[in-house]
Write a protein that holds these residues in place. Structure first.
Motif, short mmCIF file in Angstrom:
data_model
loop_
_atom_site.label_atom_id
_atom_site.label_comp_id
_atom_site.label_asym_id
_atom_site.label_seq_id
_atom_site.Cartn_x
_atom_site.Cartn_y
_atom_site.Cartn_z
N ALA A 53 21.20 -1.06 -7.53
CA ALA A 53 20.52 0.46 -8.17
C ALA A 53 19.97 0.17 -9.46
CB ALA A 53 21.78 1.41 -7.97
N ILE A 54 20.78 -0.34 -10.49
CA ILE A 54 19.98 -0.99 -11.51
C ILE A 54 18.69 -1.68 -11.55
CG2 ILE A 54 20.27 -2.01 -13.85
CD1 ILE A 54 23.35 -1.03 -13.70
N ILE A 55 18.79 -2.76 -10.62
CA ILE A 55 17.79 -3.69 -10.49
C ILE A 55 16.40 -2.52 -10.02
CG2 ILE A 55 16.85 -5.33 -9.21
CD1 ILE A 55 19.20 -6.76 -9.20
N LYS A 56 16.73 -2.04 -9.15
CA LYS A 56 15.60 -1.11 -8.65
C LYS A 56 15.15 -0.14 -9.67
CE LYS A 56 18.19 0.06 -4.93
NZ LYS A 56 18.37 0.67 -3.75
N GLU A 57 15.82 0.44 -10.43
CA GLU A 57 15.25 1.36 -11.47
C GLU A 57 14.72 0.67 -12.34
OE1 GLU A 57 15.29 4.39 -10.80
OE2 GLU A 57 17.00 5.04 -9.72
N LEU A 58 15.08 -0.52 -12.88
CA LEU A 58 14.64 -1.27 -13.82
C LEU A 58 13.28 -1.79 -13.33
CD1 LEU A 58 14.46 -2.75 -16.72
CD2 LEU A 58 15.70 -4.78 -15.59
N ILE A 59 13.07 -2.22 -12.33
CA ILE A 59 11.58 -2.57 -11.90
C ILE A 59 10.69 -1.29 -11.63
CG2 ILE A 59 10.39 -3.55 -9.86
CD1 ILE A 59 11.54 -5.77 -11.26
N LEU A 60 11.24 -0.09 -11.06
CA LEU A 60 10.41 0.81 -11.29
C LEU A 60 9.80 1.50 -12.59
CD1 LEU A 60 12.24 3.31 -8.44
CD2 LEU A 60 9.67 2.26 -8.31
N ASP A 61 10.68 1.31 -13.63
CA ASP A 61 10.48 1.82 -14.92
C ASP A 61 9.33 0.62 -15.47
OD1 ASP A 61 12.15 3.71 -15.33
OD2 ASP A 61 13.58 2.76 -16.66
N GLU A 88 0.95 -1.34 -0.04
CA GLU A 88 -0.17 0.08 -0.04
C GLU A 88 0.83 1.34 -0.20
OE1 GLU A 88 -2.88 0.22 -0.52
OE2 GLU A 88 -3.60 -1.83 -0.45
N GLU A 89 1.72 1.18 0.78
CA GLU A 89 2.98 2.34 1.03
C GLU A 89 3.40 2.73 -0.63
OE1 GLU A 89 6.56 3.96 3.68
OE2 GLU A 89 5.63 1.83 3.83
N PHE A 90 3.89 1.62 -1.09
CA PHE A 90 4.52 1.46 -2.43
C PHE A 90 3.60 2.26 -3.47
CE2 PHE A 90 5.32 -0.52 -6.60
CZ PHE A 90 6.84 -0.09 -6.96
N LEU A 91 2.20 1.56 -3.58
CA LEU A 91 1.43 2.34 -4.47
C LEU A 91 0.89 3.56 -4.24
CD1 LEU A 91 -0.93 -0.76 -4.77
CD2 LEU A 91 0.72 0.12 -6.44
N GLU A 92 1.03 4.13 -2.87
CA GLU A 92 0.95 5.42 -2.56
C GLU A 92 1.81 6.36 -3.13
OE1 GLU A 92 0.58 8.06 1.42
OE2 GLU A 92 -0.27 5.91 1.63
N HIS A 93 3.05 6.00 -2.81
CA HIS A 93 4.23 7.07 -3.34
C HIS A 93 4.51 6.87 -4.64
CE1 HIS A 93 5.11 6.84 1.09
NE2 HIS A 93 6.04 8.12 0.63
N LEU A 94 4.20 5.84 -5.27
CA LEU A 94 4.16 5.67 -6.71
C LEU A 94 3.05 6.74 -7.44
CD1 LEU A 94 5.99 3.83 -8.82
CD2 LEU A 94 3.96 2.53 -9.11
N ALA A 95 1.97 6.73 -7.09
CA ALA A 95 0.97 7.41 -7.46
C ALA A 95 1.37 8.94 -7.24
CB ALA A 95 -0.48 7.31 -6.72
N GLU A 96 1.89 9.18 -6.04
CA GLU A 96 2.61 10.61 -6.05
C GLU A 96 3.42 10.79 -6.89
OE1 GLU A 96 4.77 13.19 -2.27
OE2 GLU A 96 3.76 11.18 -2.17
N GLY A 97 4.30 9.89 -7.22
CA GLY A 97 5.59 10.31 -8.19
C GLY A 97 4.99 10.34 -9.68
N ILE A 98 4.11 9.79 -9.90
CA ILE A 98 3.67 10.13 -11.34
C ILE A 98 3.09 11.46 -11.49
CG2 ILE A 98 1.62 9.39 -12.79
CD1 ILE A 98 2.02 6.65 -11.84
N LYS A 99 2.13 11.73 -10.32
CA LYS A 99 1.73 13.30 -10.43
C LYS A 99 2.70 14.37 -10.54
CE LYS A 99 -2.62 12.30 -8.06
NZ LYS A 99 -3.58 12.49 -7.01
N LEU A 105 10.77 5.54 -3.12
CA LEU A 105 10.61 4.31 -3.77
C LEU A 105 11.39 3.64 -3.88
CD1 LEU A 105 8.60 6.18 -6.77
CD2 LEU A 105 7.57 4.60 -5.03
N LEU A 106 12.71 4.12 -3.81
CA LEU A 106 14.01 3.25 -3.90
C LEU A 106 14.13 2.59 -2.52
CD1 LEU A 106 16.75 5.38 -5.89
CD2 LEU A 106 15.39 3.58 -6.59
N GLU A 107 13.93 3.24 -1.45
CA GLU A 107 13.78 2.68 -0.05
C GLU A 107 12.78 1.40 0.06
OE1 GLU A 107 11.80 3.66 4.18
OE2 GLU A 107 12.91 5.31 3.02
#
Length: 510
Positions: free
Chosen positions: A297-305, A200-211, A245-247
């Motif tokens: 770092a690359i793994i995290k960025e790739l998944i977020l992308d 839930e925390e991940f989705l919340e911050h992801l939505a904020e990041g998109i905005k 998000l990286l955290e």
């Protein structure tokens, strides 16, 4: 684009006089035959032309029509921008000169948040991008991998149907919200796993990041201005959100490693079919042998992308599809007749049931034509000066392909403004990157590698919604009155949520 108004008012405070003189000296074209474009002002360039419309793809399409040109040239602050608005121009950008346009522009905001690692979407062209692209195509988004997530998709769609069927009779359902939640949940399970405790925390911050990411950044428009860097708040907001998000990704990876260690200590371990995408990347990292090592770092960025690209686009496309169908009841009925004839009363829609269906696929194609969710695709950067359609494209220019304009051009589409899925019935035009009048996923080296992933989830969700329910508009609203206003975020989305009344026609098996 909605921040342009206050941005223009703030510019006199942001751009010092020395920069103004510097930019004026650059106004000459140095003998280049640049594409046509609107008149420019000192410092801000063409920005004022986009204030009239918050939808850049529409404003630039109007410019291309006004100049009767396949490409147009603008200067947004310090940034030279070229926009291709015809299939021939798109072909030259994404095929003829594909290698020259194969990298992404990196403004100050991108540099700030990608300092430690690059994902595949905005990675600069080179060895790392080629490796990440190969991993996506062969490992993460292959047909076999997409099929391995079938259970996830079917379970999430089943939950959606159950929730809608249980809604209060006579009360409209927020279809936009339901679809967005389903797509996000499916993506989390496929990429991070069923047991991610901070979902839930991940989705919340992801939505904020998109905005936040959709906002204009003064610093990106004036990268040489120290004052713009100082006053630009958007970059700092993006950095703070990205750091969070990286955290959260660190937490997800730690859970995976702890779970893997526990399974390795038990007999049998885990089969590859049970891997989510983080598991795959951790396995590849452990196996080694890659040209560019896979850092955390690359793994995290790739998944977020992959998450942002996969969830935001699919959810918005499905919302547009449902909106178009309630505006066109005969088309909805045609799709439902095909579904219900084939299913013969089966209590649940599965992916096996989609194999022989044609009209659902046509609806999705037509939705992507009329409402491409990334209307100007992702930006490319010109690596070396070249000519496109006889015009000079300067080195370092940011290049867009306005697929929204191409998709609605009456030169290439009959009755272009009308939603007509049957136009694709002959199968002559597809979105796989070879028909340049229809490239919602792009083409060439930077074509979206997640096309199969998106198509699988969109088809199943749409089929289930149309099979189990009839859909009615709120009282007093006719089909022609459905609000189709769009707004720009990272993608072109509906400005207002879609509310509809569901009527259960085929109950789902408990």
């Amino acid at each position: 684009m909605q921040q342009l108004g206050w941005l223009l008012l703030a510019l006199p405070l942001v751009i010092p006089p020395l920069l103004l003189l510097k930019l004026r000296k650059r106004d000459g074209n140095d003998g280049l035959r640049l594409p046509p474009g609107p008149w420019q002002l000192p410092v801000i360039g063409s920005l004022h032309h986009l204030v009239r419309s918050p939808l850049a793809h529409r404003a630039i399409a109007d410019m291309a029509r006004r100049f009767d040109a396949p490409i147009v040239y603008l200067r947004l602050g310090e940034i030279p921008v070229v926009v291709a608005s015809s299939p021939d121009a798109a072909r030259e950008v994404m095929k003829t000169h594909d290698l020259n346009f194969a990298t992404r522009p990196w403004g100050p905001t991108t540099q700030a948040i990608r300092a430690e690692g690059e994902g595949v979407v905005f990675a600069r062209y080179g060895a790392l991008w080629r490796q990440l692209r190969k991993i996506c195509v062969l490992e993460l988004l292959s047909a076999r991998r997409v099929q391995s997530f079938r259970r996830v998709r079917e379970e999430e769609v089943g939950c959606l149907v159950t929730a809608i069927a249980a809604s209060t009779p006579g009360e409209a359902v927020n279809v936009s919200e339901r679809i967005a939640a389903l797509v996000a949940d499916s993506a989390v399970r496929a990429m991070i796993g069923d047991r991610f405790e901070r979902r839930e925390e991940f989705l919340e911050h992801l939505a904020e990041g998109i905005k936040i990411s959709a906002r204009f950044s003064v610093r990106d428009l004036f990268p040489s201005s120290r004052l713009a860097s100082f006053v630009g708040r958007t970059t700092r907001w993006v950095q703070d959100n990205h750091r969070k998000l990286l955290e959260l990704m660190d937490s997800a990876i730690q859970q995976h490693q702890e779970r893997r260690a526990a399974m390795d200590s038990a007999a049998g371990g885990s089969s590859e079919q049970q891997e989510d995408l983080v598991d795959v990347l951790l396995r590849l990292q452990k196996e080694g042998g890659l040209e560019v090592p896979l850092t955390m770092a690359i793994i995290k960025e790739l998944i977020l992308d992959l998450f942002i690209a996969g969830s935001e686009t699919s959810a918005n496309a499905l919302q547009w599809a449902m909106a178009e169908l309630v505006r066109n009841p005969k088309l909805m009925q045609k799709a439902q007749d095909e579904l219900r004839d084939k299913m013969e009363g089966k209590p649940t829609v599965t992916e096996d049931d989609l194999v022989g269906l044609k009209y659902i696929k046509l609806i999705i194609k037509e939705t992507l034509r009329v409402h491409p969710v990334v209307p100007m695709l992702l930006p490319r950067e010109c690596r070396e000066s070249c000519k496109v359609m006889g015009y000079d494209i300067p080195k370092g220019a940011t290049v867009f392909v306005n697929v929204w304009a191409i998709n609605r051009d009456p030169k290439y589409w009959d009755d272009a403004e009308t939603f007509k899925p049957d136009r694709f019935e002959d199968g002559k035009v597809d979105f796989k990157g070879t028909d340049f009048e229809f490239t919602p996923f792009g083409a060439g080296r930077r074509m979206c590698p997640g096309m199969a992933f998106a198509q699988a989830s969109m088809e199943l969700v749409l089929a289930a919604l149309l099979y189990h329910f009839d859909w009615e508009l709120p009282s007093g609203l006719g089909p022609s009155q459905v609000d189709m206003t769009e707004e720009m975020g990272i993608t072109a989305r509906r400005k207002h949520d879609l509310y509809l009344h569901p009527v259960v026609r085929v109950p789902q098996q408990a």
